[in-house]
Scaffold this motif. Sequence first.
Motif, PDB file in Angstrom:
ATOM      1  N   TYR A   2      -5.910  13.854  -2.316  1.00  0.00           N
ATOM      2  CA  TYR A   2      -5.639  12.433  -2.410  1.00  0.00           C
ATOM      3  C   TYR A   2      -4.252  12.236  -2.994  1.00  0.00           C
ATOM      4  O   TYR A   2      -3.842  12.944  -3.898  1.00  0.00           O
ATOM      5  CB  TYR A   2      -6.657  11.724  -3.309  1.00  0.00           C
ATOM      6  CG  TYR A   2      -8.064  11.801  -2.785  1.00  0.00           C
ATOM      7  CD1 TYR A   2      -8.496  10.928  -1.803  1.00  0.00           C
ATOM      8  CD2 TYR A   2      -8.952  12.747  -3.266  1.00  0.00           C
ATOM      9  CE1 TYR A   2      -9.782  10.997  -1.317  1.00  0.00           C
ATOM     10  CE2 TYR A   2     -10.246  12.828  -2.784  1.00  0.00           C
ATOM     11  CZ  TYR A   2     -10.652  11.948  -1.807  1.00  0.00           C
ATOM     12  OH  TYR A   2     -11.926  12.008  -1.330  1.00  0.00           O
ATOM     13  N   PHE A  30      -1.981   9.048  -4.547  1.00  0.00           N
ATOM     14  CA  PHE A  30      -1.959   7.636  -4.897  1.00  0.00           C
ATOM     15  C   PHE A  30      -0.998   7.433  -6.051  1.00  0.00           C
ATOM     16  O   PHE A  30      -0.649   8.353  -6.757  1.00  0.00           O
ATOM     17  CB  PHE A  30      -3.352   7.116  -5.252  1.00  0.00           C
ATOM     18  CG  PHE A  30      -4.029   7.877  -6.348  1.00  0.00           C
ATOM     19  CD1 PHE A  30      -3.896   7.475  -7.663  1.00  0.00           C
ATOM     20  CD2 PHE A  30      -4.802   8.995  -6.072  1.00  0.00           C
ATOM     21  CE1 PHE A  30      -4.512   8.168  -8.685  1.00  0.00           C
ATOM     22  CE2 PHE A  30      -5.425   9.691  -7.077  1.00  0.00           C
ATOM     23  CZ  PHE A  30      -5.279   9.281  -8.388  1.00  0.00           C
ATOM     24  N   ARG A  31      -0.575   6.223  -6.230  1.00  0.00           N
ATOM     25  CA  ARG A  31       0.321   5.852  -7.317  1.00  0.00           C
ATOM     26  C   ARG A  31      -0.329   4.747  -8.134  1.00  0.00           C
ATOM     27  O   ARG A  31      -1.084   3.943  -7.604  1.00  0.00           O
ATOM     28  CB  ARG A  31       1.661   5.371  -6.777  1.00  0.00           C
ATOM     29  CG  ARG A  31       2.431   6.460  -6.046  1.00  0.00           C
ATOM     30  CD  ARG A  31       3.786   5.956  -5.637  1.00  0.00           C
ATOM     31  NE  ARG A  31       4.592   5.650  -6.811  1.00  0.00           N
ATOM     32  CZ  ARG A  31       5.572   6.420  -7.273  1.00  0.00           C
ATOM     33  NH1 ARG A  31       5.857   7.530  -6.653  1.00  0.00           N
ATOM     34  NH2 ARG A  31       6.265   6.066  -8.327  1.00  0.00           N
ATOM     35  N   LEU A  32      -0.007   4.740  -9.408  1.00  0.00           N
ATOM     36  CA  LEU A  32      -0.500   3.705 -10.299  1.00  0.00           C
ATOM     37  C   LEU A  32       0.666   2.832 -10.732  1.00  0.00           C
ATOM     38  O   LEU A  32       1.751   3.325 -11.018  1.00  0.00           O
ATOM     39  CB  LEU A  32      -1.142   4.318 -11.542  1.00  0.00           C
ATOM     40  CG  LEU A  32      -2.363   5.187 -11.315  1.00  0.00           C
ATOM     41  CD1 LEU A  32      -2.803   5.799 -12.628  1.00  0.00           C
ATOM     42  CD2 LEU A  32      -3.479   4.381 -10.705  1.00  0.00           C
TER      43      LEU A  32
END
Length: 51
Positions: A5, A7-9
Motif C-alpha cells: 500500500y 498512501f500519504r498523510l
Amino acid sequence: MQLRYAFRLYPEPGQRSALGRAFGCARVVFNDAVRARQDAHAANLPYPKAA
C-alpha cells in the motif's frame, strides 16, 4: 501473494504537533535503551532485559 500500500498523510496542525510529540517520546525511549545496552557492553555486564 504480497500486498503493498502507498498512501500519504496530511495531518491538521494539531495532529501534526501530537504526532511530533509521540515520535519524539518514542525516539527518547529508543535512545535510552540503546545507551543502556552500550553501557552494559562497555562494563562487560549482561544486557538489560525488556522488563
